[in-house]
Design an enzyme around this catalytic site. Structure first.
Site, PDB file in Angstrom:
ATOM      1  N   ASP A  53      26.495   9.578  -2.218  1.00 10.78           N
ATOM      2  CA  ASP A  53      26.204  10.772  -3.017  1.00 10.78           C
ATOM      3  C   ASP A  53      27.449  11.327  -3.699  1.00 10.78           C
ATOM      4  OD1 ASP A  53      23.565  10.726  -2.227  1.00 10.78           O
ATOM      5  OD2 ASP A  53      23.855  12.148  -0.576  1.00 10.78           O
ATOM      6  N   TYR A 111      29.556   5.397   9.357  1.00 13.99           N
ATOM      7  CA  TYR A 111      29.924   6.580   8.568  1.00 13.99           C
ATOM      8  C   TYR A 111      30.756   7.499   9.445  1.00 13.99           C
ATOM      9  CZ  TYR A 111      26.767   5.827   4.583  1.00 13.99           C
ATOM     10  OH  TYR A 111      26.151   5.352   3.452  1.00 13.99           O
TER      11      TYR A 111
END
Lengths: 247, 247
Positions: A53, A111
């Site tokens: 994003d 992540y």
């Protein structure tokens, strides 16, 4: 024809996310533009392990592309770096089998999410850390995170904007590490839905702050309702850390 | 009337230096604009310990201003932070005697300069570290730096654009610290001329690389000729670290 696999780091601050958009600078567009220059005007399409994003960073994003260019393997690294902007860094280049696919062959992904604590936001970390100046119970956060590990339907932790039908994913591990005035979350899983890591972090922080009980998490998962989970932590604290493949 | 002393940090990346310019965003302009807003439109002039160049950062810049506003001391911190952009951070606010002056009362200053070594520039440090991918002899650099300590005429290490007549300054200490893939220079002195720290670092790095001998430094000082010193290391590796006063 050769298939080239490339690992890159990028600072997401000045990008409108990974995927090409009609407007705004994107990582995919910058890389494809660079490769097109390298290929003397021929368009080159890249396939990444997944999108990131707006404002999200990468320490190890992976993509592949096909080429007819006859560059010796050891020259590819510099050849690609030369056509990229200064906020995208080439880390590794390999020639792979024509069967390899950066997205479909992913075995697991890691992540990491970074939070800055304390009373004042540090200007030098404002693009890389989520400033969260609240007292936190790490113990409660760990207890809540343990309920998220395993195979679950993560509908409650997924943006409604997803295009994925199947919301079942497996989280292999969640670590929460305190380092000086920072909190670091490490998530390893077989795949993550849209905004999933950010909603997980937002929810865990609310548990840490005492706004939710650790036991609630199972109910949130069961509800399959995005409204029941916590806020979406901002993109700029998130790093796509590593993408793992079989070979 | 009260005199307020304020310590700030700033990320110099998106500033055209400290001092107000006809064009471009500057730190002084942003602070004065903020204080004017706080003072309901009345112009407020600030006086800093000194300027910093384009891209140079601060972990402890100090300025003062005079005010007729009757804000309790403990509220000033937030009041000022509220009217500043996100890349300027208020660290400390104090009421001082009307005799105090941020520039004239400086007793010593510390600057730190950071170098990133290794083969590839790290995208996450590109605005905060000078990437210098060469083999360096730290021993030779330390030997050269020892000759710079003390009171000297630093004309050779000063930009021709200076407006200072007197080029004699005293350097109290120079430390060179290796940390993982970084090199950190710490300079403490009674004051520094325009570009002085950056030219010192550029020259020391050339010594480290073997392009100059450590013994040369005294000749460079004696020559009083900017052409004899090394290159000006870029601004983005430099941090105004601390400004010290008597009280």
């Amino acid at each position: 024809m050769k298939r080239i696999k490339c690992k890159v780091a990028y600072d997401g601050t000045f990008f409108n996310g990974f995927q090409i958009q009609p407007k705004g600078r994107t990582i995919q567009a910058e890389i494809e533009k660079g490769l097109q220059k390298l290929h003397k005007g021929t368009q080159v399409k890249i396939y990444a392990s997944g999108r990131t994003d707006t404002f999200v960073h990468a320490k190890g994003q992976v993509f592949h592309f096909d080429t007819l260019m006859d560059i010796p393997l050891e020259r590819w690294h510099n050849a690609i770096q030369t056509v990229l902007p200064s906020d995208i860094e080439v880390l590794e280049v390999n020639e792979v089998s024509i069967e390899f696919h950066s997205r479909f062959d992913v075995v697991s992904k890691e992540y990491r999410y970074f939070v800055q604590r304390g009373r004042r936001m540090d200007v030098f970390r404002r693009h890389y850390r989520y400033f969260y100046p609240y007292q936190l119970s790490i113990e409660n956060m760990v207890q809540a995170s343990n309920q998220l590990i395993g195979t679950h339907d993560f509908t409650s932790f997924c943006s409604a904007k997803t295009d994925k039908e199947d919301k079942v994913r497996t989280i292999y591990s969640i670590e929460i590490i305190e380092k000086e005035d920072e909190l670091e979350f490490r998530f390893v899983g077989d795949g993550f839905l849209r905004n999933m890591v950010r909603i997980l972090v937002g929810t865990l922080l609310e548990v840490g702050r005492g706004r939710r009980q650790p036991e609630e998490i199972l109910n949130v998962l069961d509800s399959k309702d995005r409204e029941r989970a916590g806020h979406t932590a901002p993109g700029h604290g998130l790093f796509l850390w590593e993408v793992n493949y079989d070979n």
